[in-house]
Enzyme design. Sequence first.
Site, mmCIF file in Angstrom:
data_model
loop_
_atom_site.group_PDB
_atom_site.id
_atom_site.type_symbol
_atom_site.label_atom_id
_atom_site.label_comp_id
_atom_site.label_asym_id
_atom_site.label_seq_id
_atom_site.Cartn_x
_atom_site.Cartn_y
_atom_site.Cartn_z
ATOM 1 N N THR A 14 -48.214 67.519 52.378
ATOM 2 C CA THR A 14 -47.561 68.391 53.352
ATOM 3 C C THR A 14 -48.283 68.340 54.689
ATOM 4 O O THR A 14 -49.456 67.970 54.772
ATOM 5 C CB THR A 14 -47.549 69.856 52.888
ATOM 6 O OG1 THR A 14 -48.887 70.391 52.969
ATOM 7 C CG2 THR A 14 -47.024 69.996 51.468
ATOM 8 N N ASP A 15 -47.582 68.723 55.731
ATOM 9 C CA ASP A 15 -48.230 68.975 57.007
ATOM 10 C C ASP A 15 -49.090 70.229 56.831
ATOM 11 O O ASP A 15 -48.964 70.974 55.861
ATOM 12 C CB ASP A 15 -47.173 69.196 58.097
ATOM 13 C CG ASP A 15 -47.764 69.088 59.488
ATOM 14 O OD1 ASP A 15 -48.973 68.797 59.616
ATOM 15 O OD2 ASP A 15 -47.029 69.295 60.460
#
Length: 592
Positions: A14-15
């Site tokens: 994920t970011d």
Amino acid sequence: MRYGEWGYEGIVVTDWGGENDRVAGLVAGNQLEMPSSAGVTDCEIVEAVRAGCINESLLDERVDSLLRLVFESSEQAKARRRFSAAEHMAAAREAACKAAVLVKNEGNVLPLADNARVTVIGEFAKISRYQGAGSSLIVPTRLTSAIDALRKDTELTLVGYEPGFHRFGGKSKRKHNRAVALARRADIALVFLGLDEGSEAEGVDRLHMRLPENQIELLRAVRAVTKTVIAVVSGGSPVEAEWAEYADAVLLTYLGGQECGGAVADLLTGVVSPSGKLAETYPVSYTDVPSAGNYPGKEMTAEHRESIYIGYRYYDAANKPVTWPFGYGLTYTTFDYSELSIERDEVAFTIHNTGARAGEEIAQVYITKKDSAVFRAQKELKGFIKVALVPGETKRVSVRLDEHAFRYFNVAKNAWVEEPGEYDVLVGASSREIRLTLTVARAGESVNTPNAASELPHYYKADPANVSDAEFAALLGRPLPQSGWDREKPLCYHDTIGQGRYKRGFARFLYGMVRTIRRICFLVGHPVAANNVMFAMNLPYRQLARLTGGTVDQAMLDGILVMANGQFWRGLGQTLRACGRKRRRRGPRNEN
């Protein structure tokens, strides 16, 4: 698509703080959440397995993928390979030379002659802007500034150096006047301009495309007292460049890395000939950018109404004047193109160095569909090749077109489709400098177009700035979602701290506190920290529990939201009681 059509075998990360639902993300294929929530979202996964919402075998599959990466990278780490810092610096210098783009060189003022007397003006010459911020921030093994490289690695006569302006904006009459006085002492001024570390960064939207006015004023003043002005510009993105009229030559170094300064010295003196080409268009004005009316987005949505009309795909289709086009870049020699041919999917042509110096040319291949039944770019880049030639040398080169070269994506068919008819194969030095053209006929296939011109008139006219809500909805194939915040609605988990600007009490206080901290960071000269603070402005309340590693748990978060929604004392009591319960669950600390 990722694991099927593309055959991807790696993991999905994920970011930073970008996952909304850990369980849904796991099902979608995500293995690693960043940063760690210290077990907060792990508990959500465990509960989902226990409740039968997901199968434990799915969890095993995601863990296996992650462990494979851990084991493979651990084995590589054990090797502890030695490296040569000097070799890496040389590679960094070469990369910076190849990445820089010469966009103006009137009267062939570059390269500079040995023993030329020059003044060096602009703080970017001494303190390089060589990298971005946030995730891209690194500590270099060594950092070479342009002023040091010009002194050490060239035969130029440096008359002196002055910073000339405040790096982060604002006027300084003393710095300005000292720089102008220095410029009078030589016929050539090297003026180093650029975007500072606070002007562009991850998580912060730019509000304009201008260089700081104090830099432009200085360049204009130096132009008035110096015979030759060479502007060296650093930054990570395009800017409006009306200031270029005050310079005889303009070299764009972008963010050139730790050896950017050495590369500038090599390029200005002709040790290396510039060979970079622009990977983006420099518009005349920000108002010319097709997304200008919708960027950076509305409160709840970011609308990409420009669709395919991004960069040269828009400017060329709309015949917009630009400062420097996509694919453009000069060098210290000239090239001639000839003998274009195409056989199957191989485009071949001849390039001849017609100048007096060795150089490299990046030749580009574009495709244009004549009389297309769908709206598409006026031309599309389909391949390019970089060719090194000594003076007088000629080479026959070829560019292979892939299976998508003549196709567009038909959303109605959900597949890549090739229209039948005639196409122009274009070869050029930029998107606006086409040297060779050849028309070919393709059989293609006849299919229904996804949208008629009557439904999307502005898209067919390459006019995305005037696309209506109805047109955009027709393109999307669904009604437009709500774009603005409901300012009467109580704040919830998915709302942001930034929405506090429309509230009162504690929510407004949090919003104001973030803005104040950012201003203080700027005032004390920490622009990177200031922009990192803005990350919190767009942070949903739900992320407080995750990003604090469980320090703020769900019950405490509920109390904070009560405070934010106007019931401060009630919410504070609820938060403190939740904190007490959490401490009791942990039990007494082990003092040993």
